[in-house]
Design a protein around this motif. Structure first.
Motif, mmCIF file in Angstrom:
data_model
loop_
_atom_site.group_PDB
_atom_site.id
_atom_site.type_symbol
_atom_site.label_atom_id
_atom_site.label_comp_id
_atom_site.label_asym_id
_atom_site.label_seq_id
_atom_site.Cartn_x
_atom_site.Cartn_y
_atom_site.Cartn_z
ATOM 1 N N PRO A 43 0.825 -1.268 0.102
ATOM 2 C CA PRO A 43 0.037 -0.150 -0.108
ATOM 3 C C PRO A 43 1.074 1.078 -0.161
ATOM 4 N N LEU A 86 -6.230 10.827 4.199
ATOM 5 C CA LEU A 86 -7.007 11.329 5.310
ATOM 6 C C LEU A 86 -5.737 13.240 5.332
ATOM 7 N N LEU A 98 1.892 14.231 8.669
ATOM 8 C CA LEU A 98 1.144 13.635 9.713
ATOM 9 C C LEU A 98 1.097 12.511 9.669
ATOM 10 N N ASN A 100 1.031 9.344 11.272
ATOM 11 C CA ASN A 100 0.232 8.394 12.071
ATOM 12 C C ASN A 100 -1.252 9.476 11.112
ATOM 13 N N GLU A 101 -1.467 9.974 10.273
ATOM 14 C CA GLU A 101 -2.386 9.771 9.329
ATOM 15 C C GLU A 101 -2.593 8.714 8.074
ATOM 16 N N ARG A 103 -0.513 6.143 9.185
ATOM 17 C CA ARG A 103 -0.693 4.637 9.180
ATOM 18 C C ARG A 103 -2.016 4.205 9.434
ATOM 19 N N LEU A 104 -2.763 5.562 9.631
ATOM 20 C CA LEU A 104 -3.974 5.124 9.578
ATOM 21 C C LEU A 104 -4.577 4.172 8.496
ATOM 22 N N ILE A 105 -4.366 4.943 7.115
ATOM 23 C CA ILE A 105 -5.021 4.016 5.590
ATOM 24 C C ILE A 105 -3.995 3.127 5.377
ATOM 25 N N ASN A 106 -3.064 2.831 6.374
ATOM 26 C CA ASN A 106 -2.432 1.628 5.790
ATOM 27 C C ASN A 106 -1.039 2.461 4.889
ATOM 28 N N GLN A 108 2.617 2.184 3.189
ATOM 29 C CA GLN A 108 3.774 1.836 3.828
ATOM 30 C C GLN A 108 4.929 2.987 3.107
ATOM 31 N N ASP A 135 8.862 6.886 5.089
ATOM 32 C CA ASP A 135 8.450 5.577 5.541
ATOM 33 C C ASP A 135 7.477 6.170 7.077
ATOM 34 N N TYR A 137 6.059 4.818 9.606
ATOM 35 C CA TYR A 137 6.915 3.420 10.639
ATOM 36 C C TYR A 137 7.850 3.913 10.920
#
Lengths: 446, 273
Positions: A43, A86, A98, A100-101, A103-106, A108, A135, A137
């Motif tokens: 993704p 997002l 941001l 985190n936003e 990561r929320l939609i996965n 990578q 990245d 993460y």
């Protein structure tokens, strides 16, 4: 004496203690053998390039789409729909990315970028595009680059960036900044015209080089993508021609008696291999020719048919097709024609070998019981894998990174180009304006 | 001379016992007994676990949020300190529901399995049971509501999960041979869960050329979050190394049993093509 013995004993004890201690430490970390990673497409978010003016945003969107399309077509990436993003453009401008936003939609990996058009309104406006790959993460950027080019070449910029992202995320070289030459077939007034046409790897920048007045076949690029060698009946006989792309100049390779066919360049571009029937009663043999000096060297000496030579990427070996063993099969020889060995055995007839630019595989066509398939085999001949099958699959050619194969497939009356990943997955049609066959993939453009 | 002999004797005895006590079983491997634990659960109960697992998933997504190992259940959504990201972001999970639905569904399933395995672990018996030759041990835990089932169909449904359990167990035993670990059979289950959890989060490009094996060492905090991560042996491809690191970060907090922290505090992940 006793002291020595004591010493020995103590040594022994020490040894044992060490042993026990080492077992204890080995116990410290448990090990997990990973065997079955997630093979789903990665993704990835490709954010439209931001710009000040509407024009800039417009071009930015188009470049973004080129990249997204390239990555999606590999089958290795799942490019997320921008509607699912997002974080808004506004938020990106004010507070930066941001993580985190994303990561929320996965996602990578996330690409963001900016475009500026320089010299807008002048004769040659330029596009300056910079991008970053993140990245989410690790919460940091893993790649940052910028390109400036004539605005007309915005697609090229998109391909470059696609290659950068692909390489960064897969560890393999990219293949998007490349072209494909092929034979386009057009019906005009009930006549079928065959033209030599080139396009970007994704079908963009389509352009035809000949008008279709003569039959043309088997075009191949040279390593710096400046020349195309092909076979044509321009003077009534099957002869090989060399087309210089920047000047459009055409010259005949050599007017050899009989059939002149299946040309291909060596990896250094200095030598041409081909099949000639001159001087041996119409029996096709493999020859090599120095392009500078036009000096010819015969490589095969056999009463069978020898044809379709293709160099290994190091230029030391040549794989070719021969029926010397009774039916058409693949053979490998040194570039000077010595040490011939048979590569393929088994069912069916094997044709049209092409050595992968990565060097680890050779693609070829297999015909068995009236069905045609594209197969790959390693140069040692240990493992064959079938990738496709149909009524007629032909003419495989490798992407510059040795990952994807383009081939032509005939269905009924029409012939189209298809791509397939070397894992055997992700077969898809490559859209062309006309019927297309005999594709040849260029190396990466510089 | 005598004294020396005496000292030597006691030292030997000491060392002998020391070794016997501390050498783990793997030097003297026990026979492996495949235990299939059967849990009697009411059908309702099975459903419940499934349902409850669902909302919890979103948390794992939210990066660093610490998690109470396998039996979280009653916790709603709140107070989770995100790793570094700004606090505003915390409220957003709901929005993400749509795009991540599939993933959630997938992970929900796993959570379900995880919990099953986890639930049967806590009681200390399996270790003893290992020695018995019985092929099956009927372990009845789950004392909460072992209410009789009225509907026969539901009863069958309730039993159907045993098949899953069996499959999982056999999968564990398959994996065992390749896993160089010093953990006992009971812990294999938790390891298998952990393995699957990480693998699911690891997007690895298929079909790339294999260069070297990859070894990644993790240090884990008590709450399953990551304390540190280090590439011990690189695969030769930075992209591949990074992809596994990304997977671990995504997978954190890791589902490790709180009561066995000492076993799981340091984990090595190994990939050999």
């Amino acid at each position: 004496m006793t002291g020595y013995k004591m010493f020995k004993k103590l040594q022994f004890v020490a040894l044992l203690t060490c042993l026990v201690a080492s077992i204890q430490t080995a116990q410290a970390a448990v090990r997990i053998n990973l065997t079955d990673p997630n093979a789903d497409p990665l993704p990835t978010a490709i954010v439209p390039f931001d710009g000040e003016s509407a024009d800039e945003q417009n071009v930015g969107m188009q470049i973004r789409d080129v990249i997204a399309n390239n990555l999606q077509n590999t089958g290795l990436f799942n490019v997320l729909d921008p509607k699912a993003h997002l974080q808004s453009r506004q938020s990106m401008r004010t507070s930066g990315i941001l993580f985190n936003e994303w990561r929320l939609i996965n996602a990578q990996a996330v690409m963001t970028g900016h475009i500026v058009i320089l010299g807008m309104g002048t004769a040659t406006p330029k596009a300056q595009v910079e991008f970053k790959l993140y990245d989410p993460y690790a919460e940091r950027d893993i790649l940052a680059k910028s390109y400036t080019a004539d605005l007309r070449f915005w697609r090229h910029i998109g391909h470059r960036i696609s290659d950068d992202i692909y390489t960064q995320l897969t560890g393999e070289g990219g293949y998007f900044t490349s072209r494909i030459v092929h034979i386009a077939e057009e019906s005009k007034n009930g006549k079928k015209l065959k033209k030599l046409c080139v396009m970007d790897q994704d079908g963009g920048n389509y352009q035809c080089l000949t008008d279709g007045s003569h039959l043309v076949l088997t075009p191949r690029f040279n390593p710096n993508v400046q020349k195309i060698v092909y076979m044509s009946y321009a003077n009534g006989f099957p002869r090989l021609y060399l087309l210089d792309l920047p000047t459009g100049k055409q010259e005949i390779v050599g007017d050899f008696e009989g059939l002149n066919s299946s040309p291909r360049f060596s990896p250094d571009g200095k030598t041409l291999v081909m099949t000639l029937t001159k001087g041996h009663a119409g029996n096709p043999e493999v020859y090599s020719m120095d392009i500078e000096t036009k000096k010819l060297k015969r490589l095969t000496f056999n009463r069978g048919i020898d044809t379709s030579p293709s160099f290994s990427p190091d230029g030391k070996k040549i794989v070719f097709n021969s029926n010397r063993g009774g039916k058409p099969a693949l053979y490998i020889m040194d570039a000077d024609g010595n040490r011939v060995r048979r590569l393929t055995y088994g069912q069916g007839r094997h044709y049209a070998p092409v050595w992968s630019p990565r060097g680890d595989l050779i693609a070829f066509v297999k015909e068995y019981e009236g069905r045609f398939s594209i197969n790959v085999i390693d140069p040692e001949g240990e493992e064959t894998r079938q990738l496709t099958e149909s009524f007629l699959d032909e003419s495989p050619t490798w992407s510059p990174n040795g990952r994807v194969i383009i081939f032509s497939r005939q269905m009924g009356d029409s012939t189209k180009l298809y791509t397939i990943d070397l894992t055997g997955y992700n077969e898809r049609q490559l859209k062309t304006p006309m019927d297309a066959s005999d594709p040849a993939w260029s190396p990466l453009l510089k | 001379m005598r004294k020396g002999l005496l000292i030597s004797f006691f030292l030997h005895v000491f060392v002998f016992f020391f070794v016997m006590m501390s050498v783990p079983e793997n030097l003297f491997p026990k026979e492996k007994v495949q235990t299939i634990s059967i849990k009697l659960v009411a059908a309702k109960n099975v459903k419940k676990t499934t349902e409850k697992a669902a909302p919890k998933k979103v948390k794992t997504q939210q990066s660093a949020a610490p998690k109470e190992a396998p039996k979280p259940k009653k916790k709603p959504e709140p107070k989770k300190p995100p790793k570094k990201a700004p606090t505003v972001v915390n409220k957003i999970p709901k929005k993400a529901d749509k795009p991540t639905k599939q993933i959630q569904a997938a992970e929900k399933e796993v959570k379900k399995k995880e919990e099953k395995v986890a639930e049967k672990k806590p009681e200390p018996r399996p270790a003893k049971l290992d020695k018995t030759k019985d092929k099956k041990n009927i372990v009845q835990d789950n004392s909460k509501e072992a209410t009789p089932v009225e509907d026969p169909e539901d009863f069958l449904k309730a039993l159907s999960f045993i098949e899953d359990l069996k499959a999982e167990q056999s999968a564990m035993f398959e994996g065992e041979e390749t896993e160089k670990t010093t953990v006992n059979v009971a812990e294999q289950a938790e390891l298998a869960v952990l393995k699957k959890h990480i693998e699911r989060n690891w997007y690895k490009t298929p079909g790339t050329k294999f260069i070297n094996p990859l070894l990644l060492r993790l240090k884990i905090n008590r709450d399953g979050t990551l304390s540190s991560m280090e590439v011990v042996e690189s695969s030769g491809s930075l992209s591949l190394d990074n992809s596994l690191k990304r997977a671990v970060r995504k997978a954190a907090p890791l589902p490790i049993p709180t009561d066995k922290y000492d076993v799981f505090k340091e984990i090595e992940l190994y990939w050999n093509g």
